[in-house]
Design an enzyme around this catalytic site. Structure first.
Site, PDB file in Angstrom:
ATOM      1  N   GLY A 179       0.817  -1.214   0.000  1.00  0.00           N
ATOM      2  CA  GLY A 179       0.000   0.000   0.000  1.00  0.00           C
ATOM      3  C   GLY A 179       0.844   1.254   0.000  1.00  0.00           C
ATOM      4  O   GLY A 179       0.603   2.199  -0.755  1.00  0.00           O
ATOM      5  N   ASP A 180       1.874   1.278   0.847  1.00  0.00           N
ATOM      6  CA  ASP A 180       2.765   2.427   0.907  1.00  0.00           C
ATOM      7  C   ASP A 180       3.506   2.630  -0.407  1.00  0.00           C
ATOM      8  O   ASP A 180       3.635   3.754  -0.899  1.00  0.00           O
ATOM      9  CB  ASP A 180       3.782   2.242   2.032  1.00  0.00           C
ATOM     10  N   THR A 181       4.023   1.543  -0.968  1.00  0.00           N
ATOM     11  CA  THR A 181       4.809   1.690  -2.180  1.00  0.00           C
ATOM     12  C   THR A 181       3.944   2.071  -3.379  1.00  0.00           C
ATOM     13  O   THR A 181       4.378   2.839  -4.240  1.00  0.00           O
ATOM     14  CB  THR A 181       5.607   0.412  -2.474  1.00  0.00           C
ATOM     15  N   ALA A 184       3.383   5.708  -3.084  1.00  0.00           N
ATOM     16  CA  ALA A 184       4.602   6.418  -3.464  1.00  0.00           C
ATOM     17  C   ALA A 184       4.775   6.456  -4.978  1.00  0.00           C
ATOM     18  O   ALA A 184       5.216   7.470  -5.535  1.00  0.00           O
ATOM     19  CB  ALA A 184       5.811   5.757  -2.814  1.00  0.00           C
TER      20      ALA A 184
END
Length: 407
Positions: A179-181, A184
């Site tokens: 999710g974070d990547t 980003a």
């Protein structure tokens, strides 16, 4: 140091050379955006809290000699400057750096930057062309904006967690912070798009990348399938329903092989490789729809065949017949694989404590101005004196800030 292309090319600076990025985020979403921009040549000035630094410096299951190998990747190509953003002096330093920057990246909870006097409205007064990349769990507005929003929550609400895993188990996670990547990556695309628009307008803008929206953005036709037909995708383990054959299959020597032969012409080539060319014209398997209806039956038939062959022999046979096939790689297989080696997909970067660290290279590759890894994640505050000197601060000024715990 490492280039992502020709080792004899030592003067590559990347397509984003000349861009200044100030990164004030921490943990993963904001810093991964900074990593991507830095890989492509941007000058990344990372502002970190004195004494603590980015918590990612402590993350990772294995920490040889007290070093986070994860940090060596996410922090690569960045200049670390320690500054206390909760202090007026630290905020002033941030403003001076951002005044000459092209991009500022942050991933705090919405409102944090405003409390520090570093919101977009204030910063664009200093720098009208500034692109402000803001990554958060739920975006900069809406009823959930102020909620804590870790990547795992975005994965859940964006629809990913529900469809990952085996149907006999609760929803699973991917095993990485996807999710974070994803947020980003969308943030990076937005930043580059905003820079392109700035070329025409001369004005910057805010890039608002929400984790849950980034996850939803890759969820294919999940929503209209439900809205138009009432079909709800469920957890299906190693397969996608009605896409057959496309699964992992056992071999005689106990290795799992992934074979993807769901297209009609490719299935015909698989049938030939199996010594069963008649399967391609059998009405039970001849079409995409027919194979999907008999997915388990077909998978069992193929598994019975693959179990008679060792993995290397199976792979060679299917490659000969132009059938997509691949082993389930772990790092040990990646490091030994000839294709990985030929393309330098994994490269070695010299670390001051750990020596040579093998890590993923810079992606994607550009034919003329490819990015490069100039150094691994730096020590906390390693570049403080260097960067603050660029602002015209004398060494004694920096020393005074350090004594007060402000830098």
């Amino acid at each position: 140091m490492s280039t992502s292309d020709d080792e004899t090319t030592t003067d590559r600076t990347g397509p984003l050379h000349g861009l200044r990025v100030v990164e004030v985020g921490q943990l993963l979403a904001g810093p991964f955006c900074g990593q991507l921009l830095g890989d492509l040549g941007a000058d990344i000035v990372k502002l970190e809290d004195p004494g603590r630094g980015d918590p990612l410096r402590q993350w990772g299951r294995e920490r040889p000699q007290g070093q986070s190998v994860w940090w060596s990747i996410v922090g690569r190509n960045k200049r670390s400057v320690t500054v206390n953003l909760r202090s007026p002096e630290g905020q002033d330093i941030a403003r001076r750096l951002i005044a000459d920057a092209d991009i500022v990246v942050e991933n705090f909870r919405p409102g944090t930057m405003e409390r520090w006097g570093l919101g977009y409205e204030a910063l664009r007064e200093l720098n009208p062309g500034l692109v402000m990349v803001r990554v958060s769990g739920f975006g900069q507005d809406g009823p959930y904006a102020q909620r804590p929003g870790y990547g795992a929550i975005g994965e859940a609400m964006g629809g990913l967690r529900y469809v990952v895993g085996d149907p006999s188990t609760p929803p699973s996670r991917m095993g990485i912070s996807i999710g974070d990547t994803l947020a980003a990556m969308f943030a990076t695309i937005g930043a580059l798009a905003a820079l392109r628009e700035r070329d025409a307008s001369g004005r910057g803008q805010v890039v608002d990348s929400a984790i849950y929206e980034a996850v939803l953005g890759v969820m294919e036709s999940l929503v209209p399938e439900w809205q138009l037909t009432g079909y709800q995708r469920e957890r299906t383990g190693a397969v996608l329903p009605n896409i057959a054959p496309s699964n992992v299959y056992p071999t005689r020597d106990g290795i799992w092989m992934l074979i993807a032969a769901n297209q009609d012409t490719v299935f015909a080539r698989l049938a030939a490789a199996m010594g069963r060319p008649e399967l391609a014209t059998d009405e039970r398997y001849a079409t995409h729809v027919a194979r999907g209806e008999r997915q388990k039956e077909l998978d069992d038939l193929i598994a019975a065949w693959t179990s008679t062959l060792d993995a290397d022999d199976l792979e060679a046979l299917l490659v000969e017949h132009a059938v997509p096939v691949g082993k389930i790689f772990r790092p040990v297989e990646m490091l030994a694989d000839p294709h990985f080696r030929a393309r330098r997909t994994i490269t070695e970067v010299e670390h001051p404590v750990l020596g040579g660290v093998q890590m993923q290279n810079v992606f994607p590759r550009l034919s003329r101005t490819s990015g490069m890894i100039r150094w691994p994640g730096p020590a906390l505050g390693e570049h403080t004196e260097e960067v603050l000197a660029e602002l015209g601060m004398a060494p004694e000024e920096v020393a005074a800030l350090r004594e007060r715990g402000l830098a």
